[in-house]
Design a protein around this motif. Structure first.
Motif: not given
Length: 522
Positions: A461-471
């Motif tokens: 599973n993967e968790l991202f903060n798209l504000k800081n890491d849109p890629g």
């Protein structure tokens, strides 16, 4: 006395202008919704300054309307997204839990379920759809039997169909007063246009394989050696008529313009226009070849941009553009079958822009799509909206527009964005929840800046903060376990309660089929 008369005359004039403007805004607008097939945000120069595709008409639409940056298709593939647009409900709540339907599979929209078209029809709208359907059709058969199962063998099913008889369930049974289009993508038979509930011509040939130009970067030799890698790059066997895939964009555009020219201005109009491109086969007409700096894929996109320009021109010439809510968007991100990595590198063009991934994937590039709107009578010009929205939102938006309250068992995953369209809502809704799904039916969930993905078995599973890491480069599962747990519980709730918006829990359709969700408890 003269001064008083002049003053009153000016006051009446000003009041008259205000009254006229108020009436113009309050009158129900026409709605024209243009959906293209397999186009990423990076294909449009109004999103991607480095795009090698001149999208002059879409750029102008964005300049004079509103461009959304965080808009998402209901799925990373075609059929589920179209289901969500029309019903305001995720397709995985229906019997179709993964993949897409063929041109011969039965309709996945239940005949008793309300659609955007039925909603608008019962509120005085004239409704029409032109272009690609791809939600299944109930065909009449030669022996009177019913085709009920999904994912049927195309060749064998085609033999059963009686093409001389009308459809038993299709767009005109689901709220559209008029339909002119094709059953699915132009790589699924039948390759013949349908008007209302009948083919416009009887089959006169049977073809398959390649037609027109090969998508750039492909050769017959590489396809033959890698059939599993390129299963959708070819034209499947099936019956044909007099038209080919090169004709599709022009036919859909011409029919749309003709329909607009015949608008009955005494009634509000809902026109749903669905193009088959730039989905494979990538076959721009000769007049558009060489018009981009991105090969024939880019030329195909230019042809689409030109088509949108023709539709807008027709609305203006009809005198209805100012009070038309016009929407341009795509059913999912760009496909590697239409523009392979080798071609992207050759032309230095990124169809997914700054985002990771492509069509069919849980990555942002699979479902973050262009979304440009215009409504001169009610919408501010030249604005950019950063709020999180879904293509499922058309239903609830139209319901608010006509002043109809939704029942508990309709549009279960739709939120109204009417305030956004009018430029009223300026603060991001941090409570909004969107569920993404990929080609094989796996999920990701988005809330605020956070996105949690549940990829296929064997992958983490993967968790991202798209504000800081849109890629989506930094997996934060280890650093923010509490956020992953929160989103996991939220997704479980959204799945099990049959809805993601407010309301009483309802049942999902079809088999539960949640084997992938090993963290869900019965």
């Amino acid at each position: 006395m003269k001064r008083f008369t002049l003053f009153m005359t000016m006051q009446c004039f000003v009041f008259g202008l205000a009254f006229s403007k108020k009436n113009k805004v309050e009158k129900l607008p026409h709605i024209v919704y243009v959906l293209v097939d397999d186009m990423g945000q990076g294909d449009l120069s109004c999103y991607n300054p480095e795009s090698k595709i001149p999208t002059v008409n879409l750029d102008k639409l964005a300049e004079q309307g509103m461009r959304f940056t965080d808009a998402h298709s209901g799925s990373a593939v075609c059929t589920p997204t179209r289901y969500g647009i029309l019903t305001g409900r995720y397709c995985w709540r229906s019997e179709l839990k993964e993949r897409v339907v063929s041109g011969y599979d039965p309709c996945i929209v239940d005949k008793d379920r309300s659609t955007v078209a039925t909603l608008l029809s019962r509120n005085g709208y004239q409704t029409a759809m032109i272009g690609k359907w791809h939600l299944g059709l109930n065909w009449a058969t030669k022996d009177g039997s019913k085709i009920t199962e999904l994912k049927n063998d195309i060749v064998e099913t085609e033999k059963r169909i009686d093409f001389t008889r009308p459809l038993e369930l299709g767009p005109t049974h689901l709220g559209f007063n008029y339909f002119y289009g094709i059953a699915a993508s132009w790589d699924f038979p039948p390759y013949i246009f349908i008007e209302n509930d009948r083919l416009v011509e009887q089959p006169n040939g049977k073809k398959g394989g390649w037609i027109g130009d090969l998508p750039e970067g492909h050769t017959l030799e590489t396809i033959e050696k890698n059939k599993k890698k390129y299963p959708l790059a070819s034209w499947r066997d099936g019956v044909t008529g007099s038209l080919g895939p090169k004709d599709a964009v022009k036919v859909i555009t011409d029919k749309t313009v003709d329909y607009i020219n015949e608008f009955d201005n005494s009634k509000p109009q809902f026109l749903f226009v669905c193009y088959t491109s730039p989905h494979t086969p990538v076959v721009p007409r000769d007049e558009f070849k060489g018009t981009s700096q991105c090969g024939i894929y880019g030329d195909f996109c230019v042809e689409l941009d030109d088509a949108v320009g023709q539709i807008i021109t027709a609305l203006k010439e009809k005198g209805v553009y100012d009070n038309t809510l016009f929407v341009f968007t795509a059913d999912n991100g760009s496909s590697l079958k239409g523009i392979p990595i080798t071609i992207q590198k050759k032309y230095n063009h990124s169809p997914s822009y700054i985002y990771k991934g492509y069509k069919a994937r849980l990555d942002e590039g699979g479902h973050r799509v262009p979304f440009i709107t215009s409504w001169p009578a009610a919408m501010p010009m030249g604005e950019v909206n950063y709020n999180l929205i879904s293509l499922n939102d058309l239903y609830a938006t139209c319901a608010e527009l006509v002043g109809e309250d939704l029942s508990n068992n309709e549009a279960e995953d739709s939120y109204s964005i009417l305030a956004d369209l009018k430029g009223v809502k300026t603060v991001t809704d941090t409570e909004r929840v969107i569920v993404h799904s990929d080609f094989t039916g796996y999920f990701a969930i988005r809330k605020g800046d956070w996105k949690l993905t549940f990829p296929r078995a064997g992958k983490e599973n993967e968790l991202f903060n798209l504000k800081n890491d849109p890629g989506e480069k930094s997996n934060l599962m280890d650093k923010h376990k509490e956020k992953a747990d929160e989103l996991t519980k939220l997704l479980t709730k959204v799945v099990k309660e049959g809805r993601s918006n407010k309301g009483t829990p309802v049942l999902n359709d079809g088999p539960k089929h949640w084997e992938q969700l090993t963290w869900m408890k019965e």
